[in-house]
Scaffold this motif. Structure first.
Motif, PDB file in Angstrom:
ATOM      1  N   GLY A 366       0.710  -1.101   0.000  1.00 43.08           N
ATOM      2  CA  GLY A 366       0.098  -0.111  -0.342  1.00 43.08           C
ATOM      3  C   GLY A 366       0.846   0.851   0.026  1.00 43.08           C
ATOM      4  N   ASP A 367       1.979   1.288   0.378  1.00 44.62           N
ATOM      5  CA  ASP A 367       2.691   2.075   0.282  1.00 44.62           C
ATOM      6  C   ASP A 367       3.435   2.744  -0.843  1.00 44.62           C
ATOM      7  OD1 ASP A 367       5.566   0.597   0.012  1.00 44.62           O
ATOM      8  OD2 ASP A 367       5.453   0.708   2.222  1.00 44.62           O
ATOM      9  N   HIS A 368       3.118   1.748  -2.333  1.00 42.17           N
ATOM     10  CA  HIS A 368       3.414   1.887  -3.291  1.00 42.17           C
ATOM     11  C   HIS A 368       2.748   3.029  -4.054  1.00 42.17           C
ATOM     12  CE1 HIS A 368       4.604   1.581  -7.754  1.00 42.17           C
ATOM     13  NE2 HIS A 368       5.790   0.717  -7.195  1.00 42.17           N
ATOM     14  N   PRO A 369       3.259   4.155  -4.870  1.00 39.96           N
ATOM     15  CA  PRO A 369       2.767   5.186  -4.849  1.00 39.96           C
ATOM     16  C   PRO A 369       1.309   4.979  -6.123  1.00 39.96           C
ATOM     17  CG  PRO A 369       4.738   5.132  -6.190  1.00 39.96           C
ATOM     18  CD  PRO A 369       5.120   3.777  -5.015  1.00 39.96           C
ATOM     19  N   LEU A 370       1.628   3.429  -6.465  1.00 38.79           N
ATOM     20  CA  LEU A 370       0.934   3.750  -7.654  1.00 38.79           C
ATOM     21  C   LEU A 370      -0.318   2.479  -7.106  1.00 38.79           C
ATOM     22  CD1 LEU A 370       0.430   2.734 -10.738  1.00 38.79           C
ATOM     23  CD2 LEU A 370       1.730   0.872 -10.934  1.00 38.79           C
ATOM     24  N   VAL A 371      -0.074   2.461  -5.936  1.00 45.75           N
ATOM     25  CA  VAL A 371      -0.919   0.955  -4.934  1.00 45.75           C
ATOM     26  C   VAL A 371      -2.280   2.231  -4.149  1.00 45.75           C
ATOM     27  CG1 VAL A 371      -1.942  -0.707  -4.023  1.00 45.75           C
ATOM     28  CG2 VAL A 371      -0.461  -0.677  -5.089  1.00 45.75           C
ATOM     29  N   GLY A 372      -3.582   2.392  -4.674  1.00 50.92           N
ATOM     30  CA  GLY A 372      -4.865   3.058  -3.587  1.00 50.92           C
ATOM     31  C   GLY A 372      -5.377   2.436  -2.984  1.00 50.92           C
ATOM     32  N   GLU A 373      -5.616   0.598  -2.692  1.00 51.05           N
ATOM     33  CA  GLU A 373      -5.908  -0.076  -2.115  1.00 51.05           C
ATOM     34  C   GLU A 373      -5.367  -0.674  -1.601  1.00 51.05           C
ATOM     35  OE1 GLU A 373     -10.781  -1.013  -1.017  1.00 51.05           O
ATOM     36  OE2 GLU A 373      -9.792  -1.458  -2.980  1.00 51.05           O
ATOM     37  N   LEU A 447       5.581  -4.165  -9.920  1.00 53.14           N
ATOM     38  CA  LEU A 447       4.170  -2.806  -9.332  1.00 53.14           C
ATOM     39  C   LEU A 447       5.438  -1.246 -10.168  1.00 53.14           C
ATOM     40  CD1 LEU A 447       2.532  -3.522  -6.256  1.00 53.14           C
ATOM     41  CD2 LEU A 447       1.598  -2.440  -8.451  1.00 53.14           C
ATOM     42  N   ASP A 448       6.714  -1.691  -9.762  1.00 54.48           N
ATOM     43  CA  ASP A 448       7.776  -0.329  -9.998  1.00 54.48           C
ATOM     44  C   ASP A 448       7.906  -0.234 -11.872  1.00 54.48           C
ATOM     45  OD1 ASP A 448       8.424   0.051  -7.673  1.00 54.48           O
ATOM     46  OD2 ASP A 448      10.303  -1.300  -7.492  1.00 54.48           O
ATOM     47  N   GLU A 449       8.439  -1.272 -12.621  1.00 48.19           N
ATOM     48  CA  GLU A 449       8.512  -1.719 -14.005  1.00 48.19           C
ATOM     49  C   GLU A 449       7.148  -0.745 -14.370  1.00 48.19           C
ATOM     50  OE1 GLU A 449      11.721  -5.104 -13.364  1.00 48.19           O
ATOM     51  OE2 GLU A 449       9.726  -5.873 -14.607  1.00 48.19           O
ATOM     52  N   GLY A 450       6.056  -1.000 -14.177  1.00 51.29           N
ATOM     53  CA  GLY A 450       4.728  -0.958 -14.683  1.00 51.29           C
ATOM     54  C   GLY A 450       4.040   0.635 -14.383  1.00 51.29           C
ATOM     55  N   MET A 451       5.134   1.094 -13.698  1.00 50.81           N
ATOM     56  CA  MET A 451       4.311   2.640 -13.550  1.00 50.81           C
ATOM     57  C   MET A 451       5.289   3.201 -14.328  1.00 50.81           C
ATOM     58  SD  MET A 451       4.988   4.667 -10.352  1.00 50.81           S
ATOM     59  CE  MET A 451       6.475   4.733  -9.670  1.00 50.81           C
ATOM     60  N   ALA A 452       6.676   2.663 -14.336  1.00 51.79           N
ATOM     61  CA  ALA A 452       7.605   3.054 -15.253  1.00 51.79           C
ATOM     62  C   ALA A 452       7.098   3.012 -16.490  1.00 51.79           C
ATOM     63  CB  ALA A 452       9.342   2.820 -15.185  1.00 51.79           C
ATOM     64  N   ASP A 453       6.594   2.295 -16.946  1.00 48.45           N
ATOM     65  CA  ASP A 453       5.680   1.947 -18.530  1.00 48.45           C
ATOM     66  C   ASP A 453       5.411   2.879 -18.543  1.00 48.45           C
ATOM     67  OD1 ASP A 453       7.656  -0.022 -18.770  1.00 48.45           O
ATOM     68  OD2 ASP A 453       6.368  -1.688 -18.746  1.00 48.45           O
ATOM     69  N   LEU A 454       4.453   3.085 -17.021  1.00 49.94           N
ATOM     70  CA  LEU A 454       2.976   3.876 -17.406  1.00 49.94           C
ATOM     71  C   LEU A 454       3.033   5.165 -17.687  1.00 49.94           C
ATOM     72  CD1 LEU A 454       0.692   2.595 -15.166  1.00 49.94           C
ATOM     73  CD2 LEU A 454      -0.545   2.361 -17.170  1.00 49.94           C
ATOM     74  N   GLN A 455       4.866   5.897 -17.228  1.00 45.84           N
ATOM     75  CA  GLN A 455       5.172   7.429 -17.315  1.00 45.84           C
ATOM     76  C   GLN A 455       5.563   7.799 -18.971  1.00 45.84           C
ATOM     77  OE1 GLN A 455       7.875   6.712 -13.458  1.00 45.84           O
ATOM     78  NE2 GLN A 455       6.206   7.950 -12.056  1.00 45.84           N
ATOM     79  N   SER A 456       6.318   6.317 -19.307  1.00 42.94           N
ATOM     80  CA  SER A 456       7.010   6.505 -20.775  1.00 42.94           C
ATOM     81  C   SER A 456       5.403   7.333 -21.604  1.00 42.94           C
ATOM     82  CB  SER A 456       7.541   5.222 -20.935  1.00 42.94           C
ATOM     83  OG  SER A 456       9.169   5.323 -19.945  1.00 42.94           O
ATOM     84  N   ALA A 457       4.627   6.091 -21.715  1.00 47.74           N
ATOM     85  CA  ALA A 457       3.634   5.977 -22.242  1.00 47.74           C
ATOM     86  C   ALA A 457       2.464   6.922 -22.230  1.00 47.74           C
ATOM     87  CB  ALA A 457       2.790   4.919 -22.401  1.00 47.74           C
ATOM     88  N   GLY A 458       2.713   8.578 -21.351  1.00 46.33           N
ATOM     89  CA  GLY A 458       2.240   9.568 -20.745  1.00 46.33           C
ATOM     90  C   GLY A 458       0.934   8.862 -19.982  1.00 46.33           C
ATOM     91  N   LEU A 459       1.364   7.916 -19.642  1.00 42.26           N
ATOM     92  CA  LEU A 459      -0.668   7.503 -18.802  1.00 42.26           C
ATOM     93  C   LEU A 459      -0.510   7.691 -17.247  1.00 42.26           C
ATOM     94  CD1 LEU A 459      -1.335   4.274 -20.597  1.00 42.26           C
ATOM     95  CD2 LEU A 459      -2.177   6.736 -21.321  1.00 42.26           C
ATOM     96  N   LEU A 460       0.279   8.521 -17.192  1.00 38.31           N
ATOM     97  CA  LEU A 460       0.917   8.321 -15.498  1.00 38.31           C
ATOM     98  C   LEU A 460       1.312   9.700 -14.854  1.00 38.31           C
ATOM     99  CD1 LEU A 460      -0.174   7.185 -12.776  1.00 38.31           C
ATOM    100  CD2 LEU A 460       2.345   6.458 -13.063  1.00 38.31           C
TER     101      LEU A 460
END
Length: 460
Positions: A366-373, A447-460
Motif C-alpha cells: 500500500g505504500d507503493h505510489p501506484l497502489v491506492g487500496e 509495480l515499479d516497472e509497470g509504473m515506469a512504463d505508464l510514465q513513458s507512455a504518458g498515462l501517468l
C-alpha cells in the motif's frame, strides 16, 4: 501408447496451438500473432514453461489448485478409481460408491443444514442447476410465479448461458443475447470504486438496502433467490464493507427469499475456513462448489442444498442432470483432496499462520505510489491501481495500468492477474512464508516497472 510430451520447440507448439486450439476469453488472431505461453510442468506453487522459465503461480491456476501442483496421492486416487469403475452415471435410480462417499463428506463439512449435494462437472453447470433448483422448489411449494433471481453487477457465476446471465459482467452479456429473462442485477458493494463520499459502513448498508428496494419493486411473490459470492473473485477480489452481509441476510430472511452463496472460489480453505460463508457469517440455502473441491485435478462441481430446499423438492421429479454428474473418478480425487486438506491441517494453517503473514506482507504494498487500496481475505488479495490515492481516481484509460503491471509480472516470473486496474492474487493454500516473500518482492518490482512504463507512455 501415445505420449504427450514437449517434443517440439516452443515456436512449433505455439504454431500448432494457433492452428487448432480456440482459447477462452481470447481474441485468437491476436494470440496467434503473439504466441501462447506454453506451460510444461508444475510442482507446489511453481510452473515451468516449455523453455524452462519458472513462474510463481499466485493465481493457483484459475483460483483452483488449493493443494498445489504435483500431489501424487491425487494421481493414485484417479488411477485406482479408473481401474475399479472408470465411469457410471447416476441417472435411472442408480448410484456408485465415490458419489455416495463424497456427498456424505461434503454434508459433514458444510455449515448449517446443507446436507444434500447435486453434482456437476464445474461451477457454470452448478449455477445452471441452481436456476432450475430454486424455480422448481417454489413451484413445488405452490408458488410457480417466484421465478426472478437477483444477482449483482460485476459478479461472475460462470460462462454458460444460464450462469453468465446470473453473472453481472456486461462484456459477457454483450455476446449471445444475455442475460436470459428473469434475472435482475443490482449494484455491487465495491466501496473503493463506487463509494463516493460515503463511509465504508454507510456504503455497505446502502448497497444492501438496494436489494430490499429491488425485491419490493419486483414483488416478493415473484423473487425466487439472491445469488452472490461471499467475496467477488473475478470481479476483482472485492471485499465488502463489514456492514454489508448482516443487512443482506436480514433482508432475505424478512422477505423469505432463498440465498445462493457461490463458493466456487471462496470454498475449501481459500478464506481460512472450509467455506467463505463461515468466514463471513452467512447462512445460505444453497452453496455452489467447484474449483478447490478437487484442487483442479479433476473437473467437478455441485450444489450443496439445505434440508428445506431438498425436502421441498423430494416429491418432485427434477428433470435435470448431466452425463458427468458425480463422475466416479472426479469424486474419488475430490475425496482424497479433502482428506489431505483436513489431515495435513492446511485450512487451519491458512487461517492461523500463512493468511495473517500474507495479509501483513500484502498491506505493505500500500505504500507503493501506484497502489491506492490493498484488500485481502485469507488467500485472496487485490490491489487497486490509481494515479491519485487521495481521490481514489481511476485511470483515464481504464485497464492500461493493470495490463502494464501484468505483463511485467510475467517477465518477473510471477502470475498475478489484472482485472481492469486491479491486480489480484489467489495462491495455492500450501504456499510457504518464504514463497510469500518472493511473491511480494516480485509484485513490488512489477509495480515499479509497470509504473515506469505508464510514465513513458504518458498515462501517468
Amino acid at each position: 501408447m501415445n505420449k504427450i510430451t514437449n517434443h517440439l520447440p516452443t515456436a512449433e507448439l505455439q504454431a500448432l496451438d494457433a492452428a487448432h486450439h480456440m482459447h477462452p476469453f481470447t481474441a485468437n488472431a491476436e494470440l496467434a500473432a503473439k504466441g501462447a505461453r506454453v506451460i510444461k510442468s508444475a510442482k507446489g506453487v511453481w510452473l515451468t514453461g516449455s523453455d524452462g522459465e519458472r513462474y510463481l503461480d499466485a493465481m493457483a491456476g484459475l483460483w483452483c489448485v488449493n493443494l498445489g501442483y504435483g500431489r501424487e496421492e491425487l494421481a493414485e486416487a484417479a488411477a485406482a478409481q479408473m481401474r475399479e469403475l472408470p465411469y457410471y452415471n447416476t441417472f435411472f435410480q442408480t448410484t456408485h460408491i465415490p458419489a455416495i462417499a463424497l456427498a456424505e463428506r461434503l454434508a459433514e463439512l458444510a455449515p448449517g443444514d446443507l446436507n444434500h449435494v447435486f453434482f456437476a462437472a464445474g461451477g457454470s453447470e452448478a449455477n445452471d442447476t441452481n436456476i432450475r433448483l430454486v424455480r422448481t422448489y417454489w413451484a413445488a411449494q405452490g408458488k410457480p410465479e417466484k421465478q426472478v433471481i437477483i444477482s449483482r453487477k460485476n459478479a461472475y457465476h460462470g460462462s454458460s448461458i444460464g450462469s453468465a446471465s446470473l453473472g453481472g459482467m456486461t462484456y459477457m452479456h454483450a455476446q449471445g443475447g444475455l442475460p436470459i429473462p428473469g434475472i435482475v442485477h443490482i449494484d455491487q458493494p465495491h466501496w473503493w470504486a463506487e463509494g463516493g463520499d460515503l463511509s465504508p459502513h454507510d456504503f455497505g448498508i446502502a448497497r444492501a438496502r438496494q436489494l430490499a428496494e429491488t425485491i419490493d419493486e419486483i414483488g416478493e411473490d415473484k423473487v425466487a433467490a439472491f445469488i452472490a459470492e461471499p467475496i467477488q473473485g473475478a470481479g476483482g477480489v472485492i471485499v465488502p464493507p463489514e456492514s454489508y452481509w448482516p443487512e443482506v441476510q436480514r433482508i432475505l430472511a424478512e422477505r423469505d427469499i432463498l440465498f445462493i452463496a457461490d463458493e466456487v472460489i471462496c470454498g475449501f480453505g481459500r478464506t481460512g475456513n472450509w467455506f467463505g460463508s463461515e468466514t463471513l457469517g452467512l447462512a445460505p440455502d444453497i452453496m455452489t462448489i467447484a474449483k478447490g473441491l478437487s484442487s483442479g485435478y479433476q473437473p467437478i462441481g455441485g450444489s450443496i442444498v439445505s434440508d428445506r430446499v431438498a425436502d421441498g423438492l423430494a416429491a418432485t421429479e427434477f428433470n435435470h442432470g448431466y452425463t458427468y454428474s458425480g463422475h466416479p473418478v472426479a469424486c474419488a480425487v475430490a475425496l482424497e483432496n479433502l482428506r489431505i486438506l483436513d489431515e495435513e491441517g492446511i485450512v487451519a494453517r491458512v487461517r492461523e499462520e500463512t493468511a495473517p503473514y500474507l495479509a501483513k506482507a500484502w498491506a505493505s504494498l500500500g505504500d507503493h505510489p501506484l497502489v491506492g487500496e490493498t484488500a485481502i481475505c485469507g488467500m485472496m488479495g487485490s490491489l487497486a491501481l490509481t494515479p491519485d490515492k487521495s481521490s481514489r481516481a481511476p485511470f483515464a484509460e481504464g485497464g492500461a495500468a493493470g495490463m502494464a503491471v501484468r505483463e511485467r509480472c510475467f517477465g518477473n516470473g510471477l502470475v498475478m492477474r489484472a482485472v481492469g486496474d486491479r491486480m489480484i492474487i489467489s495462491p495455492p493454500l500450501v504456499i510457504s512464508e518464504d514463497e510469500i516473500d518472493t511473491l511480494i518482492a516480485r509484485a513490488r518490482r512489477s509495480l515499479d516497472e509497470g509504473m515506469a512504463d505508464l510514465q513513458s507512455a504518458g498515462l501517468l
